[in-house]
Design a protein around this motif. Structure first.
Motif, short mmCIF file in Angstrom:
data_model
loop_
_atom_site.label_atom_id
_atom_site.label_comp_id
_atom_site.label_asym_id
_atom_site.label_seq_id
_atom_site.Cartn_x
_atom_site.Cartn_y
_atom_site.Cartn_z
N SER A 1 0.86 -1.10 -0.09
CA SER A 1 0.06 -0.25 -0.12
C SER A 1 0.88 1.41 -0.08
N VAL A 2 0.52 2.19 -1.20
CA VAL A 2 1.44 3.26 -1.37
C VAL A 2 0.61 4.41 -1.69
N VAL A 3 1.09 5.62 -1.91
CA VAL A 3 0.36 6.85 -2.00
C VAL A 3 -0.44 6.58 -3.51
N ASP B 1 11.57 2.92 -1.04
CA ASP B 1 11.13 4.06 -0.05
C ASP B 1 10.62 3.61 1.20
N GLN B 2 10.16 2.65 1.21
CA GLN B 2 9.67 1.93 2.59
C GLN B 2 10.84 1.63 3.35
N ALA B 3 11.69 0.85 2.86
CA ALA B 3 12.95 0.24 3.85
C ALA B 3 13.68 1.43 4.05
N LEU B 4 13.79 2.58 3.04
CA LEU B 4 14.89 3.64 3.54
C LEU B 4 14.24 4.44 4.64
N GLY B 5 12.85 4.64 4.49
CA GLY B 5 12.01 5.39 5.48
C GLY B 5 12.52 4.90 6.88
N PHE B 6 12.58 3.74 7.06
CA PHE B 6 12.83 2.98 8.50
C PHE B 6 14.22 3.34 8.55
N VAL C 1 9.70 -2.51 14.73
CA VAL C 1 9.72 -3.69 13.66
C VAL C 1 9.35 -3.14 12.42
N PRO C 2 10.22 -2.99 11.52
CA PRO C 2 10.13 -2.52 10.01
C PRO C 2 9.02 -3.46 9.17
N SER C 3 7.97 -2.94 8.70
CA SER C 3 7.41 -3.77 8.07
C SER C 3 6.47 -2.73 6.92
N ARG C 4 5.65 -3.78 5.96
CA ARG C 4 4.97 -3.13 4.81
C ARG C 4 3.72 -3.80 4.85
#
Length: 299
Positions: free
Chosen positions: A148-150, A202-207, A263-266
């Motif tokens: 789920s993204v923008v 973007d998700q991983a780098l955000g964490f 805990v990083p997650s998506r």
């Protein structure tokens, strides 16, 4: 003027090449070119700039391409509704997957789906998020399974599962013997990441950025397997999603350590057009996947 003319027009706009557009529509190039010209004669408007060697649309042509896409999308919705099987798990279903989900999810669920829904004809497509979103908007795909993204905000989403990310380090790394690593320990470190276009980047780098880490700008991977191989070669550390991990804590030169605090997650969702009549079918599909994966993701 007929629906097929709209398909030719949209294909030409997408491929910007008469031969490729004709191949995509399974017709000869003269057939497609002739039908486009007939369409221009019928509506009395030039759709293409004939003097150019490239396929260039006029302003009117671009507007009509957008309208043709909407018409084709409505036609597909009409056919789905008319089939009388919108809630039944039968017939064709075109599903899009992102590259960081498809290769790891599909081997787990396709055998189960075939057994549970034997009359469902699955057509599986893999591409990056932006391309999948366009194909869903244009009616070429029925639904997407992705993070789920923008870009998916305009669609309806059904959560399928929440996938944690683990830290992957070389087998001789100082963290290899640990059971878990605090994300704050990434502060000041450099991490490997996927290239642009991958939503997981973007998700991983955000964490990682939140923890004080930075991106290794010298390298951008094209796939999770490239990232894994770079870690095995000692080039750095990275975050990898749960379903891409082997059963072993350490394998082929890479050690996988649970990340905590946080805990990083998506969130992996099934996305579909708000007006799609196949909602009941999507809900059954998402529920089946979620139930099948629950034991593995909760262990």
């Amino acid at each position: 003027m007929n629906i097929r003319d709209f398909e030719y027009l949209v294909a030409l706009a997408e491929h910007k090449h008469f031969r490729k557009a004709a191949e995509a529509c399974f017709v000869s190039q003269p057939t497609l070119s002739g039908q486009i010209r007939k369409l221009e004669d019928e509506i009395g408007t030039a759709l293409l700039e004939r003097s150019s060697r490239r396929v260039l649309f006029t302003n009117s042509g671009l507007q009509l391409v957008d309208q043709a896409k909407r018409v084709l999308s409505e036609v597909k919705t009409f056919k789905d509704m008319a089939s009388g099987q919108v809630g039944e798990m039968v017939g064709p279903l075109h599903i899009g997957f992102i590259p960081t989900v498809g290769p790891y999810l599909l081997p787990r669920i396709v055998p189960m789906l075939k057994q549970r829904f034997p009359d469902l004809e699955l057509y599986l497509h893999e591409a990056q998020t932006q391309q999948l979103v366009r194909q869903l908007e244009d009616g070429k795909l029925d639904c997407l399974v992705l993070a789920s993204v923008v870009e998916t905000a305009s669609f309806k989403e059904i959560e399928v599962y929440n996938e944690p990310l683990s830290i992957a380090v070389p087998s001789d790394h100082e963290w290899a013997s640990l059971d878990q690593v605090d994300m704050l320990d990434l502060n000041g470190r450099t991490v490997l990441a996927l290239g642009d276009g991958h939503c997981l980047r973007d998700q991983a780098l955000g964490f990682c950025f939140a923890a004080g880490a930075k991106d290794d700008e010298r390298f951008k991977a094209t796939s999770l397997e490239t990232l894994r191989n770079m870690v095995a070669a000692g080039a750095g550390i990275t975050l990898l999603p749960e379903l891409s991990l082997p059963k072993e804590k350490q394998k082929d030169g890479v050690c996988y350590v649970k990340a905590v605090n946080p805990v990083p997650s998506r969130s992996i969702v099934l996305a579909y057009r708000p007006g799609s009549p196949l909602r009941a079918r999507f809900e059954q599909l998402a529920a089946a996947i979620k139930t099948h994966l629950s034991p593995e993701l909760e262990s």
